[in-house]
Design an enzyme around this catalytic site. Sequence first.
Site, mmCIF file in Angstrom:
data_model
loop_
_atom_site.group_PDB
_atom_site.id
_atom_site.type_symbol
_atom_site.label_atom_id
_atom_site.label_comp_id
_atom_site.label_asym_id
_atom_site.label_seq_id
_atom_site.Cartn_x
_atom_site.Cartn_y
_atom_site.Cartn_z
ATOM 1 N N SER A 6 0.857 -1.178 0.000
ATOM 2 C CA SER A 6 0.000 0.000 0.000
ATOM 3 C C SER A 6 0.895 1.230 0.000
ATOM 4 C CB SER A 6 -0.881 0.020 1.247
ATOM 5 O OG SER A 6 -1.535 1.268 1.394
ATOM 6 N N TYR A 58 -0.990 -0.816 10.628
ATOM 7 C CA TYR A 58 -1.216 -0.984 9.187
ATOM 8 C C TYR A 58 0.017 -0.533 8.403
ATOM 9 C CZ TYR A 58 -3.528 -0.816 4.643
ATOM 10 O OH TYR A 58 -3.871 -1.031 3.330
#
Length: 128
Positions: free
Chosen positions: A15, A28
Amino acid sequence: MPYFAPGASIVNISSSRDRMSQPFSESYTAAKGGIAALTHAMAVSLSGKVRVNSISPGWIDMDYTVYEGPDSAQHPAGRVGHPADIANMVLFLCSDKAGFITGENICIDGGMTRQMIYHNDCGWTYGG
């Protein structure tokens, strides 16, 4: 390793959060950064057998919504990403055309992580 066909390729998905964060996104962000590190480590461990790369998508809209104003202006590409933008890179990285690319993490975010935006830039205001 007998598990991989000649010319095999692995493409991990990370990501753009592997390079930027929002408050309270530590777990995350760390996980996505770990994928980038895992990718280059695997590329070295599997060298000569498998090419290993990763993709770090930015804002990808699954519904192909057309965004206007600040949501699109913050992307130098002028739009939010589509699933096909990621799929096309996966296909390229798995092809022979990418035969000299391994250990890379490619960010596909319409240039968003390259554009600094401050208060009142591109229609954005800081809401606190």
